[in-house]
Scaffold this active site. Structure first.
Site, mmCIF file in Angstrom:
data_model
loop_
_atom_site.group_PDB
_atom_site.id
_atom_site.type_symbol
_atom_site.label_atom_id
_atom_site.label_comp_id
_atom_site.label_asym_id
_atom_site.label_seq_id
_atom_site.Cartn_x
_atom_site.Cartn_y
_atom_site.Cartn_z
ATOM 1 N N ASN A 8 1.175 -1.584 0.017
ATOM 2 C CA ASN A 8 -0.088 0.136 0.177
ATOM 3 C C ASN A 8 0.824 1.237 0.165
ATOM 4 O O ASN A 8 1.791 1.669 1.174
ATOM 5 C CB ASN A 8 -0.492 0.128 1.261
ATOM 6 C CG ASN A 8 -1.548 1.292 1.284
ATOM 7 O OD1 ASN A 8 -1.457 2.469 0.997
ATOM 8 N ND2 ASN A 8 -3.201 1.025 1.766
ATOM 9 N N HIS A 44 -5.383 3.592 -1.398
ATOM 10 C CA HIS A 44 -6.757 4.122 -1.106
ATOM 11 C C HIS A 44 -6.861 5.257 -1.175
ATOM 12 O O HIS A 44 -7.151 6.462 -0.268
ATOM 13 C CB HIS A 44 -6.908 3.248 0.553
ATOM 14 C CG HIS A 44 -8.384 3.453 1.262
ATOM 15 N ND1 HIS A 44 -8.065 2.621 2.288
ATOM 16 C CD2 HIS A 44 -9.048 4.102 0.897
ATOM 17 C CE1 HIS A 44 -9.392 3.027 2.329
ATOM 18 N NE2 HIS A 44 -9.767 3.879 1.947
ATOM 19 N N GLU A 71 -8.622 0.855 -2.719
ATOM 20 C CA GLU A 71 -9.372 0.278 -1.584
ATOM 21 C C GLU A 71 -10.548 1.675 -2.146
ATOM 22 O O GLU A 71 -9.392 2.659 -1.952
ATOM 23 C CB GLU A 71 -8.454 0.127 -0.237
ATOM 24 C CG GLU A 71 -8.065 -0.816 -0.700
ATOM 25 C CD GLU A 71 -6.991 -0.923 0.749
ATOM 26 O OE1 GLU A 71 -6.476 -1.934 0.982
ATOM 27 O OE2 GLU A 71 -7.095 -0.341 1.410
ATOM 28 N N HIS A 191 -3.979 -4.625 7.641
ATOM 29 C CA HIS A 191 -4.249 -3.068 8.618
ATOM 30 C C HIS A 191 -2.918 -4.083 9.976
ATOM 31 O O HIS A 191 -3.315 -4.552 9.933
ATOM 32 C CB HIS A 191 -6.160 -3.320 8.966
ATOM 33 C CG HIS A 191 -5.882 -1.403 9.243
ATOM 34 N ND1 HIS A 191 -5.222 -0.876 10.029
ATOM 35 C CD2 HIS A 191 -6.081 -0.799 8.643
ATOM 36 C CE1 HIS A 191 -5.215 0.372 10.271
ATOM 37 N NE2 HIS A 191 -6.389 0.747 9.356
ATOM 38 N N ASP A 192 -2.092 -2.919 9.749
ATOM 39 C CA ASP A 192 -1.175 -2.675 10.963
ATOM 40 C C ASP A 192 -1.290 -4.304 10.953
ATOM 41 O O ASP A 192 0.153 -4.322 11.919
ATOM 42 C CB ASP A 192 -1.888 -3.227 12.312
ATOM 43 C CG ASP A 192 -2.484 -1.606 12.618
ATOM 44 O OD1 ASP A 192 -1.644 -0.735 12.065
ATOM 45 O OD2 ASP A 192 -3.705 -1.248 13.568
#
Ligand code: PXP
Length: 238
Positions: A8, A44, A71, A191-192
């Protein structure tokens, strides 16, 4: 089975936007991520374009040669963008306006009709769909009815709990992934995720097709460099 790493690159756009010129060069970073082994590029775009701009997405279209994943929340502008770009995958995220980062998955029961409609539109354009979800069983069951090809687990809670008790942290994801596999849904996650928690996640989640990782990977690259960092993340997935 192979789990693809999609990088990302939102944080690269954030850094660029801080000065208003073209440093770092987002397109070059996307090219380099692929050169260093990333199997996908994720962006995103948010309505306020505070990191990735709509223009960036158009420019990336001709640059990305691996899996391009866009996204976002499916408002009219986002849907038009995705249909114009035709990426390999679109990941639908239920971001409320003004949220700092995605922090929950879809309520697939309440939003079923809305998701069904949007997903049908993307699938008609031959774009693979994924929806961002939590691990509740009812959420996974209702995800099937939306017609989506895949789900993406919101792994924020896993990352939060990993340092306290990794067995407890992974348990709901293991259960949800088994169910998703049984129901014919592909499984992505994001995520994370980071160098400390990624291999444990990969090793315990059956059928994990793709992870999309931004924040930690870009932070790690300050210390290790982008090429080494991508290699380190790939090693966690093998
Ligand atoms: N997946 C989704 C749906 C996201 O919104 C984000 C953050 O933009 C990520 C994955 C990547 O999360 P992180 O930046 O924490 O790696």
């Amino acid at each position: 089975m192979m789990t693809k790493l999609s990088v990302n690159i939102n944080k690269i756009a954030t850094l660029r936007n801080a000065r208003g010129n073209n440093l770092p060069n987002l397109l070059q970073v996307a090219i380099d991520c692929e050169k260093y082994g990333a199997q996908g590029i994720t962006v995103h775009p948010r309505p306020d374009e505070r990191h990735i701009t709509y223009r960036d997405v158009y420019e990336l279209k001709s640059i990305v040669t691996t899996e391009f994943n866009i996204e976002g929340f499916p408002n009219t502008k986002f849907i038009q963008l995705v249909l114009a770009i035709k990426p390999k995958q679109v990941t639908l995220v239920p971001d409320p306006p003004g949220v700092l980062t995605s922090n929950a998955g879809w309520d697939t029961l309440k939003q079923k009709d809305f998701l069904k409609e949007v997903i049908a539109e993307f699938k008609a354009a031959k774009i693979r769909t994924s929806i961002f979800v939590d691990t509740e069983i009812v959420t996974i069951e209702n995800a099937v009815a939306t017609g989506t090809d895949r789900i993406e687990f919101y792994t924020g809670p896993y990352a939060d709990n990993f340092t306290k008790n990794k067995e407890e942290a992974i348990a709901p994801f293991v259960k949800a992934a088994i169910l998703a596999n049984q129901l014919g849904l592909g499984v992505n996650a994001g995520h994370d995720l980071n160098l400390a928690n990624l291999s444990y996640f990969k090793n315990n989640i059956s059928g994990l097709l793709e992870v999309s990782i931004g924040h930690a990977l870009i932070c790690d690259s300050l210390y290790f460099g982008l090429e080494n960092t991508i290699q380190k993340y790939l090693a966690c997935l093998h």
